[in-house]
Design a protein around this motif. Sequence first.
Motif, short mmCIF file in Angstrom:
data_model
loop_
_atom_site.label_atom_id
_atom_site.label_comp_id
_atom_site.label_asym_id
_atom_site.label_seq_id
_atom_site.Cartn_x
_atom_site.Cartn_y
_atom_site.Cartn_z
N VAL A 299 0.83 -1.25 0.01
CA VAL A 299 0.16 0.04 0.00
C VAL A 299 0.92 1.33 0.01
O VAL A 299 2.04 1.22 0.31
CB VAL A 299 -0.86 -0.05 1.21
CG1 VAL A 299 -1.93 -1.17 1.19
CG2 VAL A 299 0.04 0.06 2.44
N ASP A 300 0.18 2.28 -0.53
CA ASP A 300 0.94 3.66 -0.29
C ASP A 300 0.36 4.43 0.73
O ASP A 300 -0.57 4.24 1.25
CB ASP A 300 1.22 4.37 -1.80
CG ASP A 300 -0.21 4.40 -2.33
OD1 ASP A 300 -1.26 4.47 -1.78
OD2 ASP A 300 -0.43 4.74 -3.86
N PHE A 301 1.00 5.79 0.77
CA PHE A 301 0.32 6.57 1.82
C PHE A 301 -1.02 6.99 1.34
O PHE A 301 -1.74 7.34 2.15
CB PHE A 301 1.39 8.03 1.83
CG PHE A 301 2.60 7.87 2.42
CD1 PHE A 301 2.60 7.11 3.76
CD2 PHE A 301 3.72 8.21 1.93
CE1 PHE A 301 3.56 6.98 4.50
CE2 PHE A 301 4.74 8.31 2.71
CZ PHE A 301 5.00 7.46 4.00
N GLU A 302 -1.44 7.32 0.07
CA GLU A 302 -2.79 7.61 -0.41
C GLU A 302 -3.64 6.64 0.22
O GLU A 302 -4.75 6.83 0.71
CB GLU A 302 -3.00 7.72 -1.86
CG GLU A 302 -2.14 9.08 -2.28
CD GLU A 302 -0.56 8.92 -2.48
OE1 GLU A 302 0.12 7.83 -2.16
OE2 GLU A 302 0.09 10.06 -2.67
N THR A 303 -3.34 5.32 0.13
CA THR A 303 -4.25 4.18 0.63
C THR A 303 -4.43 4.46 1.95
O THR A 303 -5.56 4.06 2.57
CB THR A 303 -3.73 2.76 -0.01
OG1 THR A 303 -3.48 2.98 -1.21
CG2 THR A 303 -4.51 1.78 0.63
N ILE A 304 -3.30 4.57 2.58
CA ILE A 304 -3.33 4.73 4.17
C ILE A 304 -4.19 5.88 4.44
O ILE A 304 -5.11 5.65 5.49
CB ILE A 304 -2.11 4.70 4.84
CG1 ILE A 304 -1.32 3.40 4.49
CG2 ILE A 304 -2.10 5.05 6.10
CD1 ILE A 304 0.43 3.32 5.00
N LEU A 305 -3.92 6.95 3.95
CA LEU A 305 -4.70 8.09 4.14
C LEU A 305 -6.41 7.90 3.76
O LEU A 305 -7.32 8.38 4.65
CB LEU A 305 -4.44 9.26 3.55
CG LEU A 305 -5.18 10.81 3.72
CD1 LEU A 305 -5.13 11.06 5.23
CD2 LEU A 305 -4.72 11.55 2.80
N GLU A 306 -6.75 7.23 2.96
CA GLU A 306 -7.93 6.87 2.62
C GLU A 306 -8.55 6.14 3.70
O GLU A 306 -9.81 6.34 4.03
CB GLU A 306 -8.30 6.15 1.27
CG GLU A 306 -9.68 5.87 0.67
CD GLU A 306 -9.55 5.08 -0.52
OE1 GLU A 306 -10.86 4.86 -0.96
OE2 GLU A 306 -8.53 4.94 -1.13
N ALA A 307 -7.94 4.95 4.32
CA ALA A 307 -8.35 4.24 5.42
C ALA A 307 -8.45 5.15 6.61
O ALA A 307 -9.25 4.95 7.54
CB ALA A 307 -7.51 2.92 5.48
N ASP A 308 -7.35 5.98 6.78
CA ASP A 308 -7.09 6.84 7.89
C ASP A 308 -7.47 6.36 9.28
O ASP A 308 -8.31 6.47 9.95
CB ASP A 308 -8.19 7.88 7.78
CG ASP A 308 -7.99 9.40 8.68
OD1 ASP A 308 -6.89 9.46 8.98
OD2 ASP A 308 -9.16 9.97 9.09
N PRO A 309 -6.49 5.35 9.59
CA PRO A 309 -6.56 4.61 10.98
C PRO A 309 -6.34 5.55 11.90
O PRO A 309 -5.70 6.50 11.84
CB PRO A 309 -5.53 3.51 10.63
CG PRO A 309 -4.49 4.27 9.86
CD PRO A 309 -5.42 4.92 8.71
N ASP A 310 -6.87 5.29 13.15
CA ASP A 310 -6.56 6.00 14.57
C ASP A 310 -5.14 5.54 14.99
O ASP A 310 -4.82 6.12 15.77
CB ASP A 310 -7.53 5.45 15.53
CG ASP A 310 -9.07 5.91 15.10
OD1 ASP A 310 -9.13 7.18 14.65
OD2 ASP A 310 -9.81 5.32 15.20
N VAL A 311 -4.78 4.21 14.56
CA VAL A 311 -3.56 3.47 15.24
C VAL A 311 -2.95 2.87 14.21
O VAL A 311 -3.42 2.18 13.25
CB VAL A 311 -3.85 2.74 16.42
CG1 VAL A 311 -2.56 1.77 16.90
CG2 VAL A 311 -4.74 3.39 17.52
N ILE A 312 -1.59 2.97 13.97
CA ILE A 312 -0.68 2.04 13.08
C ILE A 312 0.14 1.43 13.80
O ILE A 312 1.00 1.84 14.64
CB ILE A 312 0.13 3.17 12.15
CG1 ILE A 312 -0.98 3.95 11.12
CG2 ILE A 312 0.96 2.35 11.31
CD1 ILE A 312 0.06 4.85 10.45
N LEU A 313 0.20 0.02 13.54
CA LEU A 313 1.04 -1.04 14.35
C LEU A 313 2.21 -1.38 13.37
O LEU A 313 1.72 -1.76 12.37
CB LEU A 313 0.26 -2.10 14.69
CG LEU A 313 -1.24 -1.67 15.60
CD1 LEU A 313 -1.65 -3.23 15.90
CD2 LEU A 313 -0.52 -1.18 17.08
#
Length: 411
Positions: A299-313
């Motif tokens: 995944v890339d930053f765009e995909t992560i931003l779209e999901a917008d998690p409260d926590v990243i492990l």
Amino acid sequence: MPNDEASPESTRRAFAKYGGAVALGGLLAGCTGGAESDSPAGDADGSGSTDDGSAGSSDESDDADDGSYTASISPTGEVTFESPPETVFTRLTHHAGMAFALGRGDDVTALHAPDYYDGLWNQFVERLPGVSLDWSGLYSSWQPDKEKLYELDSDLHLADPAWITRQDAWSREDIDEIAERVSPWFGNSLSDRRQEPTGEWADGYQYYGLWEQFEIVAEAFRERERYEALAEVRDGLLSTIEDGLPPESERPTAIMVAAADIEQIYAYTLSNPGFLTSHTRPLGPRDAFEGSVDSGTVVDFETILEADPDVILYLGGFEPGTDMAGRRAAFEEDPVGSEVTAVKNDRIHPQGARYQGPILNLFQLEMTAKQLYPEEFGAWPRYEEGPYPEIPEDEQLFDRERVADVINGGP
């Protein structure tokens, strides 16, 4: 030839034999087994089984007149032992971690990436008083060589033959040869994410939870009391987690990632069946990807931003060579990554490993509970380097002294 050189050893190696029938060459038996739920409430995980602390398939028999005993695991079936194994070949670290938990960490002769995992595991071992572990310099067994297994001459191959034969260099005949001339196989790895076995292994293959398989392995080592003592610690930890979990609607969204290079980020699921999620599934965080990303996807930053998690492990964050400060900075300095809620709120947290043994599982359950639910289980300190943080005793979710005593053979 190794076969000829090993022939005299066959008599000495008679301490362990495969039992049962209907197997190629008569060496490997049929299978029994069940499945485990890692949920704190003990709910069935889709297999109709609950995590009641009993594996049900270990089938350890009473001592025979000659002192022998049996233990059974899928896919190898029943194995008869004349005495507990003293040296142990492993391939994956959930098995090496089981040997360690039973006080046999120094008896491991091989594992995948030994120097990497020696460094990672010792970050946690540091918090167990009087316990030591040294896997550095061992044979790296990700793609094991049959000739090397003769050379190592281990008393037990704590590894899954169904996984080993996925490699082109290994056939079923090779598996049977090692079992007969060196020592038996006794391990299960496809339970990691409920992978489908191939070929002849597909018939009757059973899946186990992490602690269910640990119980079976403990039977093979004649270490029932150690298993029960550690299982009691784990039951207490899960009970604490169950009592403290907020309603599902109030839980944070989360993702798990790993990246040696921030340009290639791998995402992993948090609650799918299999022992790889045995430290996240009981905590029930909401999947920020909402099932749209398969485990192991880049995944890339765009995909992560779209999901917008409260926590990243962040997997591997405890490995001594990992720069957690640099990993956070990569998100914080990127125009897209910096907009992710977890980044804004400084909630990128380190993780250890998914192929975890029982001891690492205890630490990771405690750690992840604090990372996801600091108000319920106590705040997780910001981590950048060094061993597992020293948690104040009144905020620890399990007893380090008790675990250390069990590993070291105490009462």
